[in-house]
Design a protein around this motif. Structure first.
Motif, PDB file in Angstrom:
ATOM      1  N   LEU A  87       1.092  -1.429  -0.679  1.00  0.00           N
ATOM      2  CA  LEU A  87      -0.170   0.242  -0.072  1.00  0.00           C
ATOM      3  C   LEU A  87       1.199   1.505   0.235  1.00  0.00           C
ATOM      4  O   LEU A  87       0.457   2.421  -1.142  1.00  0.00           O
ATOM      5  N   ALA A  88       1.927   0.963   0.780  1.00  0.00           N
ATOM      6  CA  ALA A  88       2.889   2.426   0.921  1.00  0.00           C
ATOM      7  C   ALA A  88       3.129   2.372  -0.677  1.00  0.00           C
ATOM      8  O   ALA A  88       3.862   3.853  -1.602  1.00  0.00           O
ATOM      9  N   VAL A  89       3.772   1.352  -0.964  1.00  0.00           N
ATOM     10  CA  VAL A  89       4.474   2.109  -2.447  1.00  0.00           C
ATOM     11  C   VAL A  89       3.797   2.659  -3.547  1.00  0.00           C
ATOM     12  O   VAL A  89       4.371   3.405  -4.067  1.00  0.00           O
ATOM     13  N   LEU A  90       2.696   1.693  -3.453  1.00  0.00           N
ATOM     14  CA  LEU A  90       1.394   2.600  -4.229  1.00  0.00           C
ATOM     15  C   LEU A  90       1.056   3.903  -4.074  1.00  0.00           C
ATOM     16  O   LEU A  90       1.082   4.435  -4.831  1.00  0.00           O
ATOM     17  N   TRP A  91       0.891   3.955  -2.857  1.00  0.00           N
ATOM     18  CA  TRP A  91       0.170   5.548  -2.681  1.00  0.00           C
ATOM     19  C   TRP A  91       1.556   6.612  -3.417  1.00  0.00           C
ATOM     20  O   TRP A  91       1.103   7.790  -3.653  1.00  0.00           O
ATOM     21  N   LEU A 114      -4.661   7.078  -5.477  1.00  0.00           N
ATOM     22  CA  LEU A 114      -4.043   8.240  -3.705  1.00  0.00           C
ATOM     23  C   LEU A 114      -5.606   7.466  -2.978  1.00  0.00           C
ATOM     24  O   LEU A 114      -4.461   6.234  -2.008  1.00  0.00           O
ATOM     25  N   GLY A 115      -6.855   8.124  -2.764  1.00  0.00           N
ATOM     26  CA  GLY A 115      -8.235   6.813  -1.807  1.00  0.00           C
ATOM     27  C   GLY A 115      -8.109   5.793  -2.308  1.00  0.00           C
ATOM     28  O   GLY A 115      -8.102   4.830  -1.217  1.00  0.00           O
ATOM     29  N   ALA A 116      -7.869   4.829  -3.292  1.00  0.00           N
ATOM     30  CA  ALA A 116      -7.339   3.123  -3.291  1.00  0.00           C
ATOM     31  C   ALA A 116      -6.602   3.020  -3.116  1.00  0.00           C
ATOM     32  O   ALA A 116      -6.291   1.983  -2.167  1.00  0.00           O
ATOM     33  N   ALA A 117      -4.784   3.413  -3.177  1.00  0.00           N
ATOM     34  CA  ALA A 117      -4.040   2.411  -1.989  1.00  0.00           C
ATOM     35  C   ALA A 117      -4.387   3.188  -0.201  1.00  0.00           C
ATOM     36  O   ALA A 117      -3.287   2.727   0.038  1.00  0.00           O
ATOM     37  N   GLU A 118      -4.346   4.256   0.061  1.00  0.00           N
ATOM     38  CA  GLU A 118      -4.643   4.152   1.087  1.00  0.00           C
ATOM     39  C   GLU A 118      -5.754   3.856   1.567  1.00  0.00           C
ATOM     40  O   GLU A 118      -6.233   4.207   3.337  1.00  0.00           O
TER      41      GLU A 118
END
Length: 428
Positions: A87-91, A114-118
């Motif tokens: 998740l941290a990599v994606l956002w 960003l919302g999808a990752a967070e």
């Protein structure tokens, strides 16, 4: 604040994991806040109305809830350690559209991604840390995870305002992307899965053969009971207030109360510092209260409901105040209700088997955060339709106050974790 926790060699690892997850939540909420802090230069550069800006702010939540649910169910089979890293990599990568080609479509794309990752971050972080601490000692670590969000806003506001004012608003997005990637590198060395992987182990601190097998509880029962529905409604009211503050509080301070951008950047820290204190002290106090014999219904359900109701009352009065009184009411309106988030996670841990805890917590978070899809956009439309920005904020705050009071009252009357735990066969 003394709270017993792991006392073996795993104790240091437990607190190291907790510290890393708190840091992650700091970055998480800074990412949420950056758009609101940069609202004025972004609106000027792209010629956005309040409604158009509100739609971009709401776009953050379009996939937030769906992602939380999907990842929550994935966590039943995949370790929380790996999920947090992914998740941290994606956002961190979601800043690329803004940095490479800043435009209104790029802002939409960046905020949606960003919302999808967070979306899953908060419930997954709580799920991860609760595998390290038994019931008697998980109040403080759970509170610290949630406090990381308030700290993120408090730390980020002056820092990001500095970058926005001196290096342009895009620089703030770049700083947050780098911070996320640095966290991932550190997590690779520190992050580990906790040993308390059954309900009985989490209840008593036992591991292995001392922990009895969990009973099977259907999702229908987990989602259709008074306690879950009560935490849901109280959480929706609190999250509406949070989304409103993140997207619109700096603008309110500038347009309605007459503060400069720099002053507004400093003032938005105040409710978040207060919120951080509430997030830490309320769960700690309620945890001590429960160890002294209080029930979760009183210590967590009634306390959370009353705090949300009190915030609603302050919100009603906010538009009619000025100067220091307005700042005080603003602090209470936006600082008090967020205490319900760690309390709801602790209530969830009381009533949900560990093997389904990640999915249930994530689903609850997904539904609560749907308020974030609506609140910024509705507020923008209210402001555009009102005769002045001040009148628009008055109506928006009144709506939020009503949601807080109704949600808090329902939570106060319905939350009863001991009743649900007995009915599910988790306790006798």
């Amino acid at each position: 604040m003394r709270d017993t926790g792991p006392t073996t060699a795993s104790g240091m690892r437990a607190w190291a994991v907790t510290a890393m997850l708190v840091a992650l939540m700091v970055i998480n909420f800074a990412d949420k806040a950056v758009l609101g802090l940069a609202a004025t230069p972004i609106r000027k550069e792209f010629g956005l109305t309040a409604g158009e800006y509100g739609a971009i702010a709401s776009a953050f939540y379009l996939l937030f809830s769906l992602s939380a649910v999907i990842v929550g169910f994935v966590s039943n089979r995949v370790s929380a350690t790996w999920i947090m890293a992914a998740l941290a990599v994606l956002w961190s990568l979601t800043a690329l559209p803004v940095l490479l080609a800043a435009s209104v479509p790029a802002l939409y794309a960046s905020r949606i991604a960003l919302g999808a990752a967070e979306g899953p971050t908060a419930p997954m972080a709580v799920h991860a840390v609760q595998k390290w601490f038994p019931e008697r000692s998980r109040s403080v670590p759970t509170a610290l995870i949630n406090m990381g969000g308030a700290l993120g806003l408090a730390i980020a506001a002056p820092t990001l305002v500095y970058f926005i004012g001196n290096h342009g608003w895009r620089s703030a997005f770049a700083v947050l992307a780098v911070a996320g990637l640095v966290w991932v590198v550190l997590w690779a060395f520190i992050g580990r899965e906790g040993p308390l992987d059954t309900y009985d182990a989490g209840l008593h601190g036992a591991v292995g053969r001392d922990a009895r097998a969990e009973p099977h509880v259907s999702y229908r029962r987990l989602f259709l009971n008074g306690t879950w529905l009560g935490t849901l409604t109280a959480g929706i009211g609190a999250y509406w207030a949070l989304a409103l503050s993140v997207a619109w509080l700096p603008t309110y301070l500038e347009d309605s109360l007459g503060y400069t951008a720099a002053e507004a950047g400093r003032l938005v820290v105040v409710p978040n510092v207060a919120g951080a204190a509430v997030l830490l002290t309320v769960p700690w106090i309620t945890g001590r209260w429960m160890r002294s014999g209080a029930t979760g219904r009183i210590a967590r359900g009634v306390t959370g409901g009353l705090l949300v109701i009190a915030a609603g009352a302050c919100m009603f009065a906010l538009p009619f105040a000025g100067g220091g009184v307005a700042v005080l009411l603003m602090t209470l309106s936006f600082g008090l209700p967020i205490a319900v988030f760690p309390l709801n996670y602790l209530i969830g841990a009381q009533v949900v088997p560990v093997r389904r805890r990640g999915s249930v917590m994530a689903t609850s978070t997904a539904l609560v955060t749907l308020a974030g899809v609506v609140a910024p956009a509705v507020t923008g439309r209210i402001i555009d339709a009102a005769p002045s920005a001040t009148a628009g904020f008055e109506l928006a705050f009144t709506l939020c106050a009503g949601l807080l009071i109704v949600g808090g009252l329902i939570g106060l009357l319905t939350v009863n974790p001991e009743r649900e735990a007995r009915s599910f066969g988790l306790t006798s």
